[in-house]
Design a protein around this motif. Structure first.
Motif, PDB file in Angstrom:
ATOM      1  N   LYS A  37       0.827  -1.200   0.000  1.00 51.04           N
ATOM      2  CA  LYS A  37       0.000   0.000   0.000  1.00 51.04           C
ATOM      3  C   LYS A  37       0.863   1.251   0.000  1.00 51.04           C
ATOM      4  O   LYS A  37       2.057   1.216   0.323  1.00 51.04           O
ATOM      5  N   GLY A  38       0.213   2.354  -0.364  1.00 50.39           N
ATOM      6  CA  GLY A  38       0.902   3.632  -0.396  1.00 50.39           C
ATOM      7  C   GLY A  38      -0.001   4.702  -0.972  1.00 50.39           C
ATOM      8  O   GLY A  38      -1.083   4.428  -1.499  1.00 50.39           O
ATOM      9  N   ASN A  39       0.456   5.943  -0.857  1.00 46.90           N
ATOM     10  CA  ASN A  39      -0.263   7.098  -1.389  1.00 46.90           C
ATOM     11  C   ASN A  39       0.557   7.725  -2.505  1.00 46.90           C
ATOM     12  O   ASN A  39       1.782   7.881  -2.387  1.00 46.90           O
TER      13      ASN A  39
ATOM     14  N   ILE B  31       0.324  12.903  -7.758  1.00 47.36           N
ATOM     15  CA  ILE B  31       0.689  12.967  -9.174  1.00 47.36           C
ATOM     16  C   ILE B  31       0.783  14.418  -9.620  1.00 47.36           C
ATOM     17  O   ILE B  31      -0.137  15.214  -9.401  1.00 47.36           O
ATOM     18  N   ARG B  32       1.914  14.725 -10.251  1.00 45.43           N
ATOM     19  CA  ARG B  32       2.116  16.058 -10.816  1.00 45.43           C
ATOM     20  C   ARG B  32       2.664  15.911 -12.232  1.00 45.43           C
ATOM     21  O   ARG B  32       3.743  15.359 -12.427  1.00 45.43           O
ATOM     22  N   ASN B  33       1.837  16.375 -13.193  1.00 44.44           N
ATOM     23  CA  ASN B  33       2.244  16.355 -14.603  1.00 44.44           C
ATOM     24  C   ASN B  33       2.755  14.985 -15.042  1.00 44.44           C
ATOM     25  O   ASN B  33       3.783  14.856 -15.703  1.00 44.44           O
ATOM     26  N   GLY B  34       2.041  13.952 -14.657  1.00 41.98           N
ATOM     27  CA  GLY B  34       2.326  12.612 -15.131  1.00 41.98           C
ATOM     28  C   GLY B  34       3.342  11.832 -14.337  1.00 41.98           C
ATOM     29  O   GLY B  34       3.648  10.696 -14.686  1.00 41.98           O
ATOM     30  N   VAL B  35       3.893  12.413 -13.263  1.00 38.68           N
ATOM     31  CA  VAL B  35       4.860  11.710 -12.411  1.00 38.68           C
ATOM     32  C   VAL B  35       4.233  11.544 -11.028  1.00 38.68           C
ATOM     33  O   VAL B  35       3.858  12.525 -10.376  1.00 38.68           O
ATOM     34  N   ALA B  36       4.130  10.289 -10.577  1.00 37.36           N
ATOM     35  CA  ALA B  36       3.490   9.985  -9.298  1.00 37.36           C
ATOM     36  C   ALA B  36       4.558   9.771  -8.228  1.00 37.36           C
ATOM     37  O   ALA B  36       5.375   8.848  -8.338  1.00 37.36           O
ATOM     38  N   SER B  37       4.539  10.614  -7.232  1.00 28.84           N
ATOM     39  CA  SER B  37       5.465  10.478  -6.105  1.00 28.84           C
ATOM     40  C   SER B  37       4.819   9.626  -5.028  1.00 28.84           C
ATOM     41  O   SER B  37       3.663   9.842  -4.661  1.00 28.84           O
ATOM     42  N   ASN B  38       5.591   8.675  -4.508  1.00 25.89           N
ATOM     43  CA  ASN B  38       5.080   7.742  -3.507  1.00 25.89           C
ATOM     44  C   ASN B  38       6.025   7.751  -2.298  1.00 25.89           C
ATOM     45  O   ASN B  38       7.027   7.037  -2.274  1.00 25.89           O
ATOM     46  N   PRO B  39       5.720   8.569  -1.276  1.00 19.77           N
ATOM     47  CA  PRO B  39       6.642   8.704  -0.142  1.00 19.77           C
ATOM     48  C   PRO B  39       6.487   7.623   0.920  1.00 19.77           C
ATOM     49  O   PRO B  39       7.316   7.540   1.834  1.00 19.77           O
ATOM     50  N   ASP B  40       5.452   6.804   0.829  1.00 15.24           N
ATOM     51  CA  ASP B  40       5.152   5.908   1.957  1.00 15.24           C
ATOM     52  C   ASP B  40       4.811   4.488   1.508  1.00 15.24           C
ATOM     53  O   ASP B  40       3.856   3.886   2.013  1.00 15.24           O
TER      54      ASP B  40
END
Length: 743
Positions: free
Chosen positions: A615-617, A620-629
């Motif tokens: 799992k994670g959150n 998404i910004r301009n097509g790039v998804a950041s997943n910090p967790d």
């Protein structure tokens, strides 16, 4: 008495001779052509007509009152310069004596060369206005009659106004030939015309079937259309009860023009027409109609003719090839994945309408093996507002979507080749160098939405389907509600089952700005990832039940534009899953064996890595998804990390830490047995490459392993310090030495 009778007979004979002589004198000595100007003035004063009789006037008096006009023109006295009608010849005659009994007995009525021209100017005034209105004479104030009170109706006047015996018509025939009617509206530029009008009837008598034959050519300029029609039937009428019938009607013809793109539509209709003006109803019974290869039956009824007309009826259309029919009337169909789609159609429905709506009620439509029931039509004709409320058993939408373009295939093939090379080089053991991210964009730049059509769409849609195939995905129990108006389309509800999972979504498409604006609120529950990926022909880097929810926005009109401008948040979780063809436990075992300075002596027990949850959150910004967790729960391991998913090229770039939780189960190889020193340490992984690799894109970070080795060495030295020094030195000195070795 005999002498008296003889004298009376001679008197009657003499009277008849006088009448005959008088009739002869009137018809031969009196020439109506000498009174054309008086006739013209009378038409102007009494009927508001500007009449010009350029040809001769012929007439007879007894026993037929006959009239024949040649080369005559008519115009409204308000616009005398605009000719309303031109007439080459009109001939008719009426029997005199029956007129005294309010009976009209006429011989043949012949009209030849009628040219009726109806014009509306830019101010909205028609050239026929003013006809039938007597010319207004100026009244002077000095005229006593002008100020006198209106006279009371005399008994004779009252008697004249009382309803009398209705007129009785008896006409031998009506023959109209070479007639033309044209209409032009200067405000809109609209032009309509009917040419070559030919109308022939039999004897016209009330209560008796009158044979009617009519043919004409019709045309218009907006759009440019041309039609030929022929009508046959038998007309009956009852003026007292205001009932009219057209029996055995047969209408046929063909039409062509701009909307048909050079093709021709042949049509026909037949049946029984009835109109009851007292009851304000009209009916078309026994309707049979054709349009090229289309064949149908039905009945129609209109009520409240004078108030708010209401239409109802029913019709059915036999099975036909819808594709061939549409192509036969010039409708260019978009390219479809299945060139046999729209091959079979059949329709049964009830019709309901008003002056501003037309709805197919209780509809049953069969299309290419699918069956739909419900309502379909235009709920507002002025706004062209569509209504679709249907329930269907099955629909394979993929058959009707356009096939993949060659440009799209070429672009996708370039990326697939790059990914295939990367996957081949990566292997599955995790011993090769860290893979590179792909550089080829994964999405097509083809235009997807017909923006101009959707921008003008006014529609309300409610659809329920037992099964729906879209993008090779088998959706079940689909429920969809959507609206569109003034350039804004909304998906108010989308519910469906997919592989025993659930999908709920809402969306909107705003076409009012220059670039289409999209928003989406997806909610997916327990969707099997492996079946989802298999349906798309993708590799299976992961299996498990996907749960996903969030809010997304984008803009543009292609896959690439949507991904490049994608923004929003997603929360994801995969339960009871497997990282396929990637054994993280084996990679950890190899790392531990390296620190233990031992070599692995056995092959991996499995090529996969099962997990409880992932799992994670995602932000998404301009097509790039950041997943910090990112959190991955593997038995005996706690996996946490952070990184990015580049949706533009479908690539991942993560740094992950594995923590051994003290699982007492045996490791896959004696060389990597876990002792207490390894519990709680974070073993670093770096994952990079195309998404298709999944966990096979992960490698242990050598620098991170060096730090772990240093820490373990420091811990071992500290243990020896504790054993050697014991209580011989102060605790402060021992702590300082331990800190030194830790550094």
């Amino acid at each position: 008495m005999k002498a008296f009778g003889k004298i009376l007979g001679l008197f009657v004979l003499g009277l008849l001779l006088v009448l005959v002589a008088l009739g002869f004198a009137l018809t031969h000595l009196f020439d109506p052509n000498d009174y054309k100007e008086q006739i013209r003035q009378l038409a102007r004063d009494k009927a508001g007509l500007e009449l010009a009789i350029n040809g001769d006037i012929g007439w007879s008096l007894f026993p037929w009152l006959g009239l024949e006009l040649h080369d005559t023109t008519l115009a409204s006295s308000r616009t005398p310069e605009q000719t309303l009608a031109e007439l080459r010849m009109l001939g008719l005659s009426v029997r005199v004596l029956p007129l005294l009994r309010r009976e009209v007995e006429m011989s043949d009525i012949t009209v030849n060369g009628l040219n009726l021209t109806l014009n509306i100017d830019e101010q909205g005034q028609g050239n026929w206005q003013g006809i039938g209105q007597p010319a207004q004479r100026e009244e002077t104030a000095s005229d006593p009659a002008s100020v006198a009170e209106p006279a009371q109706d005399s008994p004779a006047t009252v008697t004249a106004k009382a309803p009398g015996k209705p007129l009785k018509l008896d006409i031998d025939s009506l023959d109209i030939s070479d007639a033309r009617i044209s209409y032009h509206d200067a405000r809109s530029g609209q032009q309509l015309n009917a040419e070559g009008i030919e109308l022939k009837t039999g004897a016209i008598r009330e209560g008796v079937a009158i044979p009617v034959n009519l043919s004409a050519f019709f045309g218009s300029n907006q759009p440019v259309m041309r039609a030929r029609t022929e009508l046959q039937g038998k007309l009956l009428f009852d003026t007292r009860q205001q009932r009219y019938q057209l029996e055995d009607l047969r209408l046929s013809g063909e039409t062509s023009g701009e909307p048909l793109q050079g093709k021709t539509l042949a049509f026909s209709a037949q049946g029984q027409l009835q109109a009851d003006l007292d009851a304000q109803t009209a009916e078309w019974k026994g309707l049979k109609f054709t349009a090229n290869q289309l064949r149908g039956l039905g009945e129609l009824r209109v009520a409240d003719l004078h108030d708010k007309p209401r239409l109802d009826g029913a019709f059915s259309i036999a099975e036909f090839n819808l594709r061939e029919f549409l192509e036969g009337i010039g409708q260019t169909l978009p390219a479809m994945a299945d060139d046999k789609a729209l091959g079979k159609a059949e329709l049964v429905t009830r019709l309901a309408g008003t002056d501003n709506s037309l709805i197919l009620e209780d509809l049953k439509l069969q299309l290419d093996g699918s069956t739909f029931n419900g309502r379909l039509g235009i709920r507002d004709l002025r706004r062209q507002a569509l209504l679709v409320e249907l329930k269907g058993d099955t629909l394979d939408l993929d058959r009707y979507l356009p096939p993949a373009s060659e440009a799209g295939k070429a672009g996708n093939a370039a990326r697939q080749q790059q990914v295939s090379d990367t996957v081949r080089a990566a292997g599955s053991a995790g011993t090769t160098p860290l893979p590179d991210k792909p550089t080829q964009n994964a999405w097509s730049e083809e235009r997807l939405l017909p923006v101009d059509s959707l921008r003008n769409l006014d529609a309300r849609l409610a659809l329920e389907l037992g099964s729906l195939t879209l993008s090779k995905l088998p959706f079940a129990n689909v429920r969809l509600k959507a609206t569109s108006r003034d350039g804004l389309s909304r998906l108010d509800e989308l519910r469906s089952e997919l592989y025993n999972g659930r999908i709920d979504a809402q969306a909107s498409l705003d076409l009012r700005p220059a670039l289409p604006q999209l928003s989406l609120q997806p909610n997916l529950s327990r969707i099997p990832l492996e079946r989802l990926l298999q349906s798309q022909g993708q590799q299976l880097p992961i299996r498990g039940l996907l749960n996903l929810q969030g809010e997304l926005t984008s803009q543009g009109n292609s896959q690439r534009a949507w991904i490049d401008n994608l923004n929003g948040k997603l929360a994801m979780e995969v339960d009871n899953g497997v990282l396929t063809d990637a054994n993280l436990e084996q990679q950890l075992c190899r790392a531990i064996a390296t620190l233990n300075r031992k070599a692995l002596s056995s092959d991996p027990r499995s090529q996969d890595t099962p997990f409880r949850t992932l799992k994670g959150n995602l932000e998404i910004r301009n097509g790039v998804a950041s997943n910090p967790d990112l959190n991955l729960n593997i038995p005996g391991l706690d996996v946490r990390g952070n990184g990015d998913l580049d949706l533009r090229v479908l690539a991942l770039d993560y740094r992950i830490g594995l923590v051994i939780e003290g699982d007492k189960g045996a490791m896959p190889d004696p060389a990597c047995q876990v002792n207490q020193r390894y519990v709680g340490l974070e073993w670093p992984l770096q994952c990079r490459g195309p998404l298709e690799l999944g966990a096979k894109a992960c490698r242990f970070d050598k620098d991170g392993l060096g730090r772990i080795a240093a820490r373990l060495a420091g811990d071992k030295l500290n243990q020896k310090i504790e054993e050697k020094l014991g209580d011989k030195v102060s605790p402060e000195l021992k702590d300082a030495l331990k800190g030194l070795f830790k550094r």
